[in-house]
Design a protein around this motif. Sequence first.
Motif, PDB file in Angstrom:
ATOM      1  N   GLU A 142      14.841 -35.764  36.775  1.00  0.00           N
ATOM      2  CA  GLU A 142      15.373 -36.315  35.526  1.00  0.00           C
ATOM      3  C   GLU A 142      14.348 -37.174  34.801  1.00  0.00           C
ATOM      4  O   GLU A 142      14.460 -37.391  33.589  1.00  0.00           O
ATOM      5  CB  GLU A 142      16.628 -37.143  35.827  1.00  0.00           C
ATOM      6  CG  GLU A 142      17.817 -36.299  36.277  1.00  0.00           C
ATOM      7  CD  GLU A 142      19.015 -37.141  36.681  1.00  0.00           C
ATOM      8  OE1 GLU A 142      18.906 -38.388  36.590  1.00  0.00           O
ATOM      9  OE2 GLU A 142      20.045 -36.564  37.069  1.00  0.00           O
ATOM     10  N   GLN A 186      26.680 -23.286  25.945  1.00  0.00           N
ATOM     11  CA  GLN A 186      26.981 -24.293  26.950  1.00  0.00           C
ATOM     12  C   GLN A 186      25.720 -25.005  27.421  1.00  0.00           C
ATOM     13  O   GLN A 186      25.710 -26.230  27.610  1.00  0.00           O
ATOM     14  CB  GLN A 186      27.686 -23.647  28.162  1.00  0.00           C
ATOM     15  CG  GLN A 186      28.987 -22.944  27.843  1.00  0.00           C
ATOM     16  CD  GLN A 186      30.051 -23.890  27.335  1.00  0.00           C
ATOM     17  OE1 GLN A 186      30.143 -25.032  27.789  1.00  0.00           O
ATOM     18  NE2 GLN A 186      30.849 -23.434  26.390  1.00  0.00           N
ATOM     19  N   VAL A 187      24.650 -24.243  27.603  1.00  0.00           N
ATOM     20  CA  VAL A 187      23.396 -24.799  28.120  1.00  0.00           C
ATOM     21  C   VAL A 187      22.623 -25.510  27.016  1.00  0.00           C
ATOM     22  O   VAL A 187      22.032 -26.575  27.236  1.00  0.00           O
ATOM     23  CB  VAL A 187      22.529 -23.693  28.751  1.00  0.00           C
ATOM     24  CG1 VAL A 187      21.280 -24.277  29.389  1.00  0.00           C
ATOM     25  CG2 VAL A 187      23.341 -22.926  29.786  1.00  0.00           C
ATOM     26  N   GLU A 190      23.283 -29.030  26.311  1.00  0.00           N
ATOM     27  CA  GLU A 190      22.705 -29.992  27.249  1.00  0.00           C
ATOM     28  C   GLU A 190      21.228 -30.261  26.955  1.00  0.00           C
ATOM     29  O   GLU A 190      20.556 -30.960  27.724  1.00  0.00           O
ATOM     30  CB  GLU A 190      22.882 -29.487  28.683  1.00  0.00           C
ATOM     31  CG  GLU A 190      24.346 -29.330  29.084  1.00  0.00           C
ATOM     32  CD  GLU A 190      24.512 -28.749  30.482  1.00  0.00           C
ATOM     33  OE1 GLU A 190      23.526 -28.803  31.261  1.00  0.00           O
ATOM     34  OE2 GLU A 190      25.591 -28.242  30.798  1.00  0.00           O
ATOM     35  N   SER A 242      19.195 -25.336  33.585  1.00  0.00           N
ATOM     36  CA  SER A 242      19.877 -26.590  33.286  1.00  0.00           C
ATOM     37  C   SER A 242      19.915 -27.542  34.476  1.00  0.00           C
ATOM     38  O   SER A 242      19.949 -28.762  34.308  1.00  0.00           O
ATOM     39  CB  SER A 242      21.302 -26.317  32.795  1.00  0.00           C
ATOM     40  OG  SER A 242      22.093 -25.745  33.824  1.00  0.00           O
ATOM     41  N   LYS A 297      27.438 -23.623  39.329  1.00  0.00           N
ATOM     42  CA  LYS A 297      27.296 -24.035  37.934  1.00  0.00           C
ATOM     43  C   LYS A 297      27.509 -22.851  37.003  1.00  0.00           C
ATOM     44  O   LYS A 297      28.104 -22.997  35.911  1.00  0.00           O
ATOM     45  CB  LYS A 297      25.908 -24.632  37.711  1.00  0.00           C
ATOM     46  CG  LYS A 297      25.729 -25.300  36.338  1.00  0.00           C
ATOM     47  CD  LYS A 297      26.617 -26.509  36.204  1.00  0.00           C
ATOM     48  CE  LYS A 297      26.362 -27.255  34.915  1.00  0.00           C
ATOM     49  NZ  LYS A 297      27.256 -28.427  34.760  1.00  0.00           N
ATOM     50  N   TYR A 301      30.027 -22.479  33.764  1.00  0.00           N
ATOM     51  CA  TYR A 301      29.626 -22.076  32.416  1.00  0.00           C
ATOM     52  C   TYR A 301      30.474 -20.907  31.918  1.00  0.00           C
ATOM     53  O   TYR A 301      30.880 -20.862  30.751  1.00  0.00           O
ATOM     54  CB  TYR A 301      28.144 -21.689  32.389  1.00  0.00           C
ATOM     55  CG  TYR A 301      27.189 -22.863  32.385  1.00  0.00           C
ATOM     56  CD1 TYR A 301      27.487 -24.035  31.703  1.00  0.00           C
ATOM     57  CD2 TYR A 301      25.962 -22.776  33.040  1.00  0.00           C
ATOM     58  CE1 TYR A 301      26.595 -25.097  31.686  1.00  0.00           C
ATOM     59  CE2 TYR A 301      25.074 -23.837  33.029  1.00  0.00           C
ATOM     60  CZ  TYR A 301      25.394 -24.994  32.359  1.00  0.00           C
ATOM     61  OH  TYR A 301      24.509 -26.045  32.336  1.00  0.00           O
TER      62      TYR A 301
END
Length: 379
Positions: A142, A186-187, A190, A242, A297, A301
Amino acid sequence: MPTITNKTNSTTYKAILIHPQLPTGRQQGDVRFGSQKIDIQAGDFYYHIPFADLEIEAGGASGQFIFFKSRKEKEVSIYTKDKSILKDDFLISDPRFREHIKDTKFVLNSLYRGVALVLGICILMSTCFYLFKDNIVRKGAENVPISWEEQIGEELFESIYEEYTFIENDSLIAVLGEELQPLINQVEAEGFNIELYLVEDASINAFALPGGKVVINSGLIKNASSWDEVAGVMAHEISHVSLRHHIRGAIDKIGFFSIVYLFFGDGSAIMATLANTMFEIQTSAYSRTLEKEADIKGVEYLQQSRINPEGMIQFFEMLDEKNEMTSMDSLMSFISTHPSTPDRIIHLKEQIIDNKENNYISFQSNYNDFKEGVLLTTN
């Protein structure tokens, strides 16, 4: 000065005498203790310190030498690294030196205590790292900007561009993008930018590069039977993006101290190492943990996009059936880079068993027409 003649103790210890009357200022000799003195014979030179004037302390490099000094002659001293000298019977039997010996031993052992402390901290940190490795690696990823990962993806894309024959058919690419757009949304919500590419390759495979470029083999399109199945595979691949699996794999590989730099140091100092590592791992398989994460995940999605997640299961069931019937190379390329297909099917079914939703979207185009277009382009 006279040479010592009467030895009151047979135990001798090697030591260095520092004395201004010595030719070089210091000389090695033999130390002995008597009932009321310590003496040293250094060649023909003799010196002694009465116990009444004797001081004992640790000193020298890292505090690892034992010094015997006279209170009256400050420029003179005897020192040794032989710690057994502190156990001499004449020395320990004199109560005047108990505190001296205790303090000296404490200083002598401080180095070992420091080493043990540092070693203990390293062991503790390493243990914590392996106990909480996944969380630490995830947090480290991150700290890496998505833009940097996109740059690495661009470089990787350039490096593989000559290896594949890309299907440069705007109509087919447009149809693929339109049908998968609800999933891609959806991705991209982000912060990722997904780009789809088709290549002429009979292998049943697809892969995502760091940052969001996804390459789909014509062999996958040929063997899939519906848009639901293609969407299932794409959901899995963009989940690798993601979930930052590329950078997490690289951080995991470069090790603990590099992760520390990401948290507390100059992260740019290890970016080159991360980049080289990401180039290396792009051609290798993800760990089973990361693959399972991408499956979970991916289903999320699909459900959020109102695309039937059963398509992902149907695709893997097709792979499992082909695996039982044949060992064709096009199938092996997929199986070699992914976990056991039967295990994945079981886990996926467990994940979606409670999903009662049935208001799935309808795709706008006929999948068989799209498949035929792709196959015509590759012939």
